[in-house]
Design a protein around this motif. Structure first.
Motif, mmCIF file in Angstrom:
data_model
loop_
_atom_site.group_PDB
_atom_site.id
_atom_site.type_symbol
_atom_site.label_atom_id
_atom_site.label_comp_id
_atom_site.label_asym_id
_atom_site.label_seq_id
_atom_site.Cartn_x
_atom_site.Cartn_y
_atom_site.Cartn_z
ATOM 1 N N GLY A 1 12.345 -31.306 85.318
ATOM 2 C CA GLY A 1 13.567 -30.552 85.585
ATOM 3 C C GLY A 1 14.624 -30.709 84.526
ATOM 4 N N GLY A 2 14.377 -31.536 83.506
ATOM 5 C CA GLY A 2 15.347 -31.705 82.433
ATOM 6 C C GLY A 2 16.331 -32.835 82.655
ATOM 7 N N THR A 3 16.089 -33.718 83.636
ATOM 8 C CA THR A 3 16.976 -34.856 83.882
ATOM 9 C C THR A 3 16.650 -35.982 82.899
ATOM 10 N N LEU A 4 17.677 -36.517 82.238
ATOM 11 C CA LEU A 4 17.468 -37.551 81.229
ATOM 12 C C LEU A 4 17.007 -38.854 81.873
ATOM 13 N N LEU A 5 15.866 -39.366 81.393
ATOM 14 C CA LEU A 5 15.320 -40.630 81.880
ATOM 15 C C LEU A 5 15.518 -41.758 80.885
ATOM 16 N N ALA A 6 15.505 -41.453 79.596
ATOM 17 C CA ALA A 6 15.658 -42.491 78.567
ATOM 18 C C ALA A 6 16.087 -41.840 77.267
ATOM 19 N N VAL A 7 16.880 -42.572 76.491
ATOM 20 C CA VAL A 7 17.246 -42.160 75.133
ATOM 21 C C VAL A 7 17.066 -43.376 74.233
ATOM 22 N N ASN A 8 16.822 -43.146 72.946
ATOM 23 C CA ASN A 8 16.570 -44.279 72.055
ATOM 24 C C ASN A 8 17.828 -44.688 71.298
ATOM 25 N N ALA A 9 17.704 -45.765 70.511
ATOM 26 C CA ALA A 9 18.858 -46.329 69.816
ATOM 27 C C ALA A 9 19.458 -45.334 68.831
ATOM 28 N N ALA B 1 21.836 -37.553 83.855
ATOM 29 C CA ALA B 1 22.450 -36.234 83.714
ATOM 30 C C ALA B 1 21.372 -35.187 83.437
ATOM 31 N N SER B 2 21.740 -33.935 83.587
ATOM 32 C CA SER B 2 20.787 -32.845 83.392
ATOM 33 C C SER B 2 20.931 -32.275 81.985
ATOM 34 N N TYR B 3 19.940 -32.526 81.152
ATOM 35 C CA TYR B 3 19.906 -31.934 79.810
ATOM 36 C C TYR B 3 19.842 -30.418 79.916
ATOM 37 N N SER B 4 19.088 -29.933 80.886
ATOM 38 C CA SER B 4 18.945 -28.493 81.083
ATOM 39 C C SER B 4 20.279 -27.859 81.453
ATOM 40 N N ALA B 5 21.068 -28.544 82.334
ATOM 41 C CA ALA B 5 22.365 -27.992 82.734
ATOM 42 C C ALA B 5 23.322 -27.932 81.550
ATOM 43 N N GLU B 6 23.280 -28.969 80.675
ATOM 44 C CA GLU B 6 24.135 -28.944 79.485
ATOM 45 C C GLU B 6 23.780 -27.760 78.583
ATOM 46 N N ALA C 1 12.820 -22.920 76.716
ATOM 47 C CA ALA C 1 11.650 -23.729 76.366
ATOM 48 C C ALA C 1 11.402 -24.819 77.404
ATOM 49 N N ILE C 2 12.478 -25.421 77.931
ATOM 50 C CA ILE C 2 12.318 -26.460 78.963
ATOM 51 C C ILE C 2 11.607 -25.880 80.183
ATOM 52 N N PHE D 1 4.143 -34.098 78.056
ATOM 53 C CA PHE D 1 3.086 -35.047 78.398
ATOM 54 C C PHE D 1 2.916 -35.063 79.918
ATOM 55 N N GLY D 2 1.709 -35.325 80.355
ATOM 56 C CA GLY D 2 1.457 -35.447 81.787
ATOM 57 C C GLY D 2 1.381 -34.105 82.478
ATOM 58 N N GLN D 3 1.176 -34.156 83.786
ATOM 59 C CA GLN D 3 1.044 -32.941 84.588
ATOM 60 C C GLN D 3 1.723 -33.143 85.934
ATOM 61 N N GLY D 4 2.061 -32.027 86.579
ATOM 62 C CA GLY D 4 2.609 -32.068 87.930
ATOM 63 C C GLY D 4 3.880 -32.892 87.995
ATOM 64 N N ALA D 5 3.960 -33.761 89.018
ATOM 65 C CA ALA D 5 5.156 -34.576 89.213
ATOM 66 C C ALA D 5 5.330 -35.599 88.097
ATOM 67 N N ALA D 6 4.250 -35.940 87.386
ATOM 68 C CA ALA D 6 4.321 -36.925 86.302
ATOM 69 C C ALA D 6 4.641 -36.288 84.953
ATOM 70 N N THR D 7 4.996 -35.002 84.929
ATOM 71 C CA THR D 7 5.304 -34.323 83.669
ATOM 72 C C THR D 7 6.534 -34.955 83.018
ATOM 73 N N ARG D 8 6.447 -35.220 81.740
ATOM 74 C CA ARG D 8 7.573 -35.736 80.961
ATOM 75 C C ARG D 8 7.744 -34.858 79.727
ATOM 76 N N LEU D 9 9.002 -34.615 79.374
ATOM 77 C CA LEU D 9 9.338 -33.854 78.165
ATOM 78 C C LEU D 9 10.005 -34.805 77.182
ATOM 79 N N VAL D 10 9.464 -34.881 75.967
ATOM 80 C CA VAL D 10 10.017 -35.745 74.920
ATOM 81 C C VAL D 10 10.747 -34.866 73.915
ATOM 82 N N PHE D 11 12.057 -35.120 73.754
ATOM 83 C CA PHE D 11 12.896 -34.372 72.819
ATOM 84 C C PHE D 11 13.100 -35.256 71.587
#
Length: 704
Positions: free
Chosen positions: A385-393, A413-418, A436-437, A470-480
């Motif tokens: 859904g575009g909700t931020l789970l982690a960001v790097n240094a 926060a919602s990356y998609s909403a931004e 694209a998201i 990466f992943g499928q279904g509920a385990a889908t992750r988007l890496v930006f």
């Protein structure tokens, strides 16, 4: 398409400026086609300076020289891969051009160069430094003849210098593209390996280890890979290998290396990779290790430490059956892979002691966080859904440096909403990212790329965004992954600026030639026609009289052709009366010469800035020339209108439509038109189809 401007039908041929053509050719291609365009420009440079072979040599480590690319005329032997020419190298590094009309021009100290000339049959040579503003000397471009000696005139040397400057800028752009692609590929390696361990139960961790071996072996260009763990006593134990049945000892087999073992353990403690290009690099004391490794089919070796924090676990070993130069950037990223695999192995070892899955989840999250923190790109991970789970240094650092920091680094926060909010304010890039998201979350595609500006408080920035699913279904992750490409954009801007200067010089030269033709050659022909007419009045012989009449008629034809050519090169009325009368004159003349029915319409166009009028006139000139050469259309329409703050030029035909799809090749004319309009801050759109071609140029209406 070619860039030749329309000329009168009497057979006059316009000489194309090779430097301008080369610049337009390098600008007209995409990054994927740049390599071929550089080869083509090198070939054009060799032919233009009158050489038989050309080569580009780049300076490498310890000032060694390596052949980057070369071109030779048919029947001419190719250039060597390596070149040991210390005297020429010193001259080039000092920024001097070396022009040799024969090997006798070499000084007595140039012993190696005389030997090279004698052995390879070089009769004359020209060496020009590869220089681009703001960068050290890259190497040189060399042009040689093998069939004859020859002098190199100053004009030839100057043209060679300008062509070599274009080659240097293009090679820098090509190097930046390759380095960026390699960086993206290497960063994707760490992300994919880390993703392979996410949510993987401890009993299946070996699957992730084998995946890591396979992916890393591909990046390192290794034939085989294996994972080794330190034993409580001496020696190591093989945990996994790739490919299966690669001739290594059985799983769980112990192995000792009398000389290499302590060396590898030291690199393991110091967290450094160990690499041997060839086993011949081992000292005599390591003869037992060398024989053992060669018995296993290895000739080159690289070892990557396996660590989990402060715990040294073992190493990942990669080998080739031939000598192999291990790429240093790939080894650096393989260190990250070693940390990921080491962390996963340590987590699997400790899984039996963990009582709750929550603890395991935290360990997995820490593993992921440490992995992405090691990457130089700005990386964020969201759910479907575009909700931020982690960001790097790097992401956090950029936000803090540019006043964009948020509580908890915007996690949750919602990356998609931004993106949706920015799109509502007119940001086209944000709208594309949001679309694209949604597409990636719905499994419509695996990745997305976009280049965009993000100007911070300190300086302007350009980034390339890559979104990977990466992943499928509920385990889908988007890496930006946001990779900074500011230096590449600046290199492109410098190339555009250089091209603009070349176009300006080209237009000035056209104006000068047109003036000389009109005021010099044309006046001389006119005077000659008067003398012929005067002679005709003094003779009585019918044969002589008929010959003089033919000479007088030929003088009138030549005079008319000279005036036409001079006006086509630079119509004087463009400076005197403006764009609209000049276009009306040119189009009527073009229609008469070509037989194509051209309709010209203008609406509300005032006098514009001289550079604007000249650019639009050249676009019409080039477009109608292409209609005549390529379209086959019996008619064309040219319209020019001026609205609020902008001028719109449209050229249409009803012939064979131009094809500008992916992979299609266009001539330098299209690149030249684009660059002229770009210099004015405008846009050029070309649409071709079954109904013909439409070229639409829009530029700001600058009033003189």
């Amino acid at each position: 398409m070619r860039s030749d401007t329309d000329l009168p039908s009497t057979g006059a041929v316009r000489q194309v400026d090779p430097i301008a053509a080369a610049a337009e050719q390098l600008l007209a291609v995409s990054a994927a086609e740049l390599d071929g365009a550089v080869d083509a420009v090198l070939r054009q440079a060799v032919l233009h300076v009158g050489a038989e072979r050309g080569a580009v040599f780049l300076l490498g480590h310890e000032q060694s020289l390596a052949l980057e690319r070369a071109w030779a005329a048919p029947g001419i032997p190719p250039a060597g891969e390596r070149l040991d020419a210390p005297w020429i190298r010193a001259e080039i590094q000092a920024g001097r051009v070396v022009a040799l009309s024969s090997p006798d021009d070499l000084p007595a100290s140039a012993v190696a160069e005389r030997r090279i000339a004698r052995e390879s049959g070089i009769r004359a040579a020209l060496f020009v430094p590869l220089v681009c503003a703001g960068h050290p000397i890259l190497g040189w471009a060399g042009f040689v003849t093998l069939s004859r000696t020859r002098p190199w005139g100053q004009a030839v040397i100057e043209d060679a210098r300008r062509l070599t400057t274009l080659l240097a800028a293009a090679l820098l752009r090509l190097r930046a593209e390759r380095e960026r692609d390699e960086q993206v590929r290497l960063q994707a390696l760490a992300l994919e390996v880390s993703s392979g361990f996410m949510d993987l139960p401890s009993e299946r961790v070996m699957e992730g280890v084998v995946l890591a071996l396979r992916l890393t072996a591909g990046v390192l260009e290794a034939d085989r890979a294996s994972a080794w763990l330190l034993e409580e006593g001496a020696g190591t134990r093989r945990l996994a290998s790739w490919p299966a049945g690669a001739g290594l000892p059985d799983h769980g087999a112990r192995e000792e290396k009398p000389w290499l073992g302590p060396i590898l353990e030291r690199h393991l403690r110091e967290h450094r990779p160990y690499a041997l290009r060839s086993l011949d690099e081992l000292p005599p004391a390591a003869e037992a290790d060398r024989l053992h490794l060669r018995a296993l089919g290895a000739e080159a070796l690289a070892a990557i430490p396996l660590r989990a924090g402060d715990r040294a676990l073992g190493w990942l070993a990669f080998s080739c059956g031939r000598p192999h130069a291990w790429p240093v950037p790939a080894l650096a990223h393989a260190l990250i892979v070693g940390d990921v695999v080491g962390g996963a192995i340590a987590r699997a070892r400790d899984a039996e002691e963990m009582r709750a899955s929550e603890v395991g989840a935290l360990a997995s999250r820490d593993l992921l966080q440490s992995t992405i923190d090691a990457l130089s790109a700005h990386v964020a991970i969201t759910d479907a859904g575009g909700t931020l789970l982690a960001v790097n240094a790097a992401w956090r650092r950029f936000a803090e440096e540019n006043g964009l920091a948020m509580p908890r680094h915007a996690l949750g926060a919602s990356y998609s909403a931004e993106c949706a909010a920015a799109a509502a304010n007119g940001c086209a890039e944000a709208a594309a990212v949001n679309a694209a998201i949604r597409a990636l979350a719905a499994a419509r595609g695996d990745d997305f790329r976009l280049e965009y500006p993000c100007h911070g408080a300190q300086r302007p920035h350009w980034f390339q965004l890559r979104i990977t699913r990466f992943g499928q279904g509920a385990a889908t992750r988007l890496v930006f992954a946001h990779e900074e490409v500011t230096e590449l954009k600046q290199a492109e801007e410098r190339l555009h600026a250089l091209t603009g200067q070349i176009l300006h010089v080209q237009d000035s030269e056209r104006r000068r030639i047109a003036r000389e033709l009109h005021d010099g050659v044309a006046q001389q022909v006119f005077a000659m026609s008067l003398e012929v007419a005067r002679a005709r009045g003094r003779v009585q012989d019918p044969e002589v009289l008929r010959s003089l009449e033919e000479c007088e008629a030929l003088c009138r034809t030549v005079l008319q052709d000279l005036r036409t050519v001079s006006h086509v090169l630079h119509p004087p009325m463009l400076d005197v009366t403006g764009l609209v009368p000049a276009l009306d004159w040119f189009i009527r003349g073009f229609a008469a010469r070509s037989g194509i029915d051209v309709v010209f319409r203008s609406e509300g166009v005032e006098r514009l800035a001289p550079e604007t009028e000249l650019a639009l006139f050249r676009v019409v000139q080039e477009s109608l020339a292409n209609v005549q050469r390529h379209s086959g259309s019996p008619s064309a329409q040219v319209s020019l209108s001026q609205g609020e703050g902008e001028v719109v030029l449209v050229i249409r035909d009803q012939g064979r439509g131009i094809q500008l799809g992916p992979g299609s090749l266009v001539g330098v004319g299209v690149g030249g038109m684009r660059e002229r309009i770009r210099q004015l801050g405008g846009t050029l759109r070309i649409v071709g189809g079954a109904d013909g071609t439409e070229i639409r140029a829009t530029v700001p209406a600058r009033i003189p």
